[in-house]
Design a protein around this motif. Structure first.
Motif, PDB file in Angstrom:
ATOM      1  N   ASN A   1       0.805  -1.231   0.000  1.00 21.95           N
ATOM      2  CA  ASN A   1       0.000   0.000   0.000  1.00 21.95           C
ATOM      3  C   ASN A   1       0.836   1.278   0.000  1.00 21.95           C
ATOM      4  OD1 ASN A   1      -2.294  -1.681   0.276  1.00 21.95           O
ATOM      5  ND2 ASN A   1      -1.927  -1.731   2.492  1.00 21.95           N
ATOM      6  N   GLN A   2       2.120   1.173  -0.274  1.00 17.45           N
ATOM      7  CA  GLN A   2       2.950   2.379  -0.386  1.00 17.45           C
ATOM      8  C   GLN A   2       3.357   2.491  -1.855  1.00 17.45           C
ATOM      9  OE1 GLN A   2       4.442   4.373   2.506  1.00 17.45           O
ATOM     10  NE2 GLN A   2       2.614   3.484   3.418  1.00 17.45           N
ATOM     11  N   ASN A   3       3.243   3.682  -2.404  1.00 11.26           N
ATOM     12  CA  ASN A   3       3.626   3.796  -3.815  1.00 11.26           C
ATOM     13  C   ASN A   3       5.108   4.137  -3.977  1.00 11.26           C
ATOM     14  OD1 ASN A   3       3.307   6.388  -2.899  1.00 11.26           O
ATOM     15  ND2 ASN A   3       1.410   6.752  -4.030  1.00 11.26           N
TER      16      ASN A   3
ATOM     17  N   GLY B   1      19.633  10.731   8.112  1.00  6.29           N
ATOM     18  CA  GLY B   1      18.630  11.071   7.116  1.00  6.29           C
ATOM     19  C   GLY B   1      17.342  11.434   7.810  1.00  6.29           C
ATOM     20  N   PRO B   2      16.484  12.198   7.135  1.00  6.22           N
ATOM     21  CA  PRO B   2      15.245  12.639   7.781  1.00  6.22           C
ATOM     22  C   PRO B   2      14.328  11.472   8.129  1.00  6.22           C
ATOM     23  CG  PRO B   2      15.325  13.344   5.469  1.00  6.22           C
ATOM     24  CD  PRO B   2      16.641  12.714   5.780  1.00  6.22           C
ATOM     25  N   SER B   3      13.354  11.751   8.977  1.00  2.40           N
ATOM     26  CA  SER B   3      12.355  10.756   9.328  1.00  2.40           C
ATOM     27  C   SER B   3      11.680  10.256   8.051  1.00  2.40           C
ATOM     28  CB  SER B   3      11.347  11.420  10.260  1.00  2.40           C
ATOM     29  OG  SER B   3      10.506  10.451  10.785  1.00  2.40           O
ATOM     30  N   GLY B   4      11.519   8.950   7.946  1.00  4.11           N
ATOM     31  CA  GLY B   4      10.894   8.375   6.764  1.00  4.11           C
ATOM     32  C   GLY B   4      11.847   8.107   5.617  1.00  4.11           C
ATOM     33  N   SER B   5      13.146   8.329   5.838  1.00  2.43           N
ATOM     34  CA  SER B   5      14.105   8.147   4.737  1.00  2.43           C
ATOM     35  C   SER B   5      14.513   6.679   4.552  1.00  2.43           C
ATOM     36  CB  SER B   5      15.341   9.025   4.957  1.00  2.43           C
ATOM     37  OG  SER B   5      15.966   8.719   6.178  1.00  2.43           O
ATOM     38  N   GLY B   6      14.140   5.806   5.509  1.00  5.54           N
ATOM     39  CA  GLY B   6      14.407   4.382   5.323  1.00  5.54           C
ATOM     40  C   GLY B   6      15.380   3.766   6.313  1.00  5.54           C
ATOM     41  N   LYS B   7      15.776   4.517   7.355  1.00  6.68           N
ATOM     42  CA  LYS B   7      16.789   4.022   8.289  1.00  6.68           C
ATOM     43  C   LYS B   7      16.302   2.768   9.035  1.00  6.68           C
ATOM     44  CE  LYS B   7      16.996   7.930  10.546  1.00  6.68           C
ATOM     45  NZ  LYS B   7      15.910   8.653   9.813  1.00  6.68           N
TER      46      LYS B   7
HETATM   47  P1  ADP Z   1      13.136   6.138   9.122  1.00 10.43           P
HETATM   48  O1  ADP Z   1      13.568   5.053  10.042  1.00 10.43           O
HETATM   49  O2  ADP Z   1      14.272   6.806   8.398  1.00 10.43           O
HETATM   50  O3  ADP Z   1      12.224   7.129   9.775  1.00 10.43           O
HETATM   51  P2  ADP Z   1      11.469   4.104   7.917  1.00 10.43           P
HETATM   52  O4  ADP Z   1      12.338   3.016   7.416  1.00 10.43           O
HETATM   53  O5  ADP Z   1      10.751   3.907   9.192  1.00 10.43           O
HETATM   54  O6  ADP Z   1      12.300   5.466   7.923  1.00 10.43           O
HETATM   55  O7  ADP Z   1      10.379   4.428   6.809  1.00 10.43           O
HETATM   56  C1  ADP Z   1      10.664   4.561   5.422  1.00 10.43           C
HETATM   57  C2  ADP Z   1       9.348   4.680   4.682  1.00 10.43           C
HETATM   58  O8  ADP Z   1       8.661   3.443   4.750  1.00 10.43           O
HETATM   59  C3  ADP Z   1       8.419   5.728   5.252  1.00 10.43           C
HETATM   60  O9  ADP Z   1       7.709   6.282   4.161  1.00 10.43           O
HETATM   61  C4  ADP Z   1       7.501   4.906   6.145  1.00 10.43           C
HETATM   62  O10 ADP Z   1       6.239   5.519   6.279  1.00 10.43           O
HETATM   63  C5  ADP Z   1       7.400   3.599   5.397  1.00 10.43           C
HETATM   64  N1  ADP Z   1       7.193   2.445   6.285  1.00 10.43           N
HETATM   65  C6  ADP Z   1       8.010   2.043   7.299  1.00 10.43           C
HETATM   66  N2  ADP Z   1       7.533   0.943   7.890  1.00 10.43           N
HETATM   67  C7  ADP Z   1       6.388   0.634   7.231  1.00 10.43           C
HETATM   68  C8  ADP Z   1       5.421  -0.408   7.359  1.00 10.43           C
HETATM   69  N3  ADP Z   1       5.542  -1.370   8.284  1.00 10.43           N
HETATM   70  N4  ADP Z   1       4.384  -0.405   6.503  1.00 10.43           N
HETATM   71  C9  ADP Z   1       4.256   0.529   5.556  1.00 10.43           C
HETATM   72  N5  ADP Z   1       5.124   1.532   5.380  1.00 10.43           N
HETATM   73  C10 ADP Z   1       6.176   1.593   6.200  1.00 10.43           C
END
Ligand code: ADP
Ligand code: ADP
Length: 229
Positions: free
Chosen positions: A13-15, A36-42
């Motif tokens: 469900n993520q594009n 990296g910023p929040s949501g960058s994939g860490k």
């Molecule tokens: P970070 O740790 O840098 O904040 P995340 O790895 O948590 O980044 O997230 C990277 C992207 O993947 C974001 O857009 C987040 O919303 C999405 N995401 C992370 N975990 C999930 C999940 N379990 N289901 C759907 N999307 C996710």
């Protein structure tokens, strides 16, 4: 020790991919900041190392093992060799410092004699000697994180993953936390630490890997938090 080759991770469900063609090598004994910023994939990067998530493309090797070929019954064995530390400590509230650390060895069936020998050593390594009988709620945030590090390290993992370990800790106390992580790293344990803590990254001058929108945009040895051009 950690090898990502063109790794793609797209959650349902993520594009947008959470990790987009990520290739990186971390050698045994390295210390790497993941920024990296929040949501960058860490966090996704860390979860893939633990096989808590599976990639949609590319290949991941951890300690020479191809994770796509690692059968499910071997995943606990992989995780046993990887210590984890989190922003929110995650201690067992009804166990004291000693018991929190010992529990990590009890659940994997280590002999009592061995536990009695190594737990005090590790409590000392993290600087909590004299506090073995304190309960978590009798400790400061920094002390609780030291317990979490002792627990993560007591089984001598080959890799320690730390997700924002100083996120709930004041700057002065964070320096002590980093000294412990550095001490653990010096024993040969590979450390990967995801963080937003610019002051800490700048003070340590370790390798910095920066993610943005799931892509590695910087990989710098002895780097700083912000881009230094
Ligand atoms: P970070 O740790 O840098 O904040 P995340 O790895 O948590 O980044 O997230 C990277 C992207 O993947 C974001 O857009 C987040 O919303 C999405 N995401 C992370 N975990 C999930 C999940 N379990 N289901 C759907 N999307 C996710
Ligand atoms: P943090 O980086 O603050 O530790 P995480 O990225 O690990 O947070 O996310 C915490 C939990 O929320 C994880 O279990 C993750 O799978 C889930 N999560 C994160 N982003 C999403 C998302 N966009 N959709 C669904 N679950 C998510």
């Amino acid at each position: 020790m950690i090898h990502f080759d063109n790794v793609i991770k797209v959650y349902a469900n993520q594009n947008r991919p959470a990790l987009d063609h990520v290739s990186v090598d971390v050698d045994k004994g390295e210390f790497v900041f993941l920024v990296g910023p929040s949501g960058s994939g860490k966090s996704t990067f860390l979860r893939l190392i633990l096989k808590e998530e599976r990639p949609n493309g590319g290949a991941i090797h951890v300690a020479g093992k191809d994770l796509s070929r690692l059968s499910n019954f071997k995943v606990p064995h992989l995780r046993r060799r990887i210590g984890c530390v989190f922003q929110d400590f995650r201690l067992l509230p009804n166990k004291n410092v000693y018991e929190n650390v010992a529990f990590a060895l009890e659940v994997i069936g280590k002999p009592r004699r061995f536990i009695r020998k190594v737990v005090p050593e590790v409590i000392e390594l993290v600087g909590l000697e004299g506090k073995a009988h304190r309960m978590p709620d009798e400790l400061s945030g920094g002390e609780q994180q030291r317990v979490a590090m002792a627990r993560a390290f007591v089984n001598r993992p080959m890799i320690l993953l730390a997700d924002e370990p100083t996120g709930n800790i004041d700057p002065a106390t964070s320096i002590g936390i980093m000294k412990v992580l550095d001490r653990i790293n010096r024993t040969g344990t590979t450390v990967v630490m995801a963080t937003h803590d610019a002051a800490i990254v700048d003070s340590m001058r370790k390798r910095v890997v920066e993610l943005e929108d799931g892509k590695i945009v910087r990989d710098q040895s002895r780097g700083v938090y912000g881009q230094a051009y």
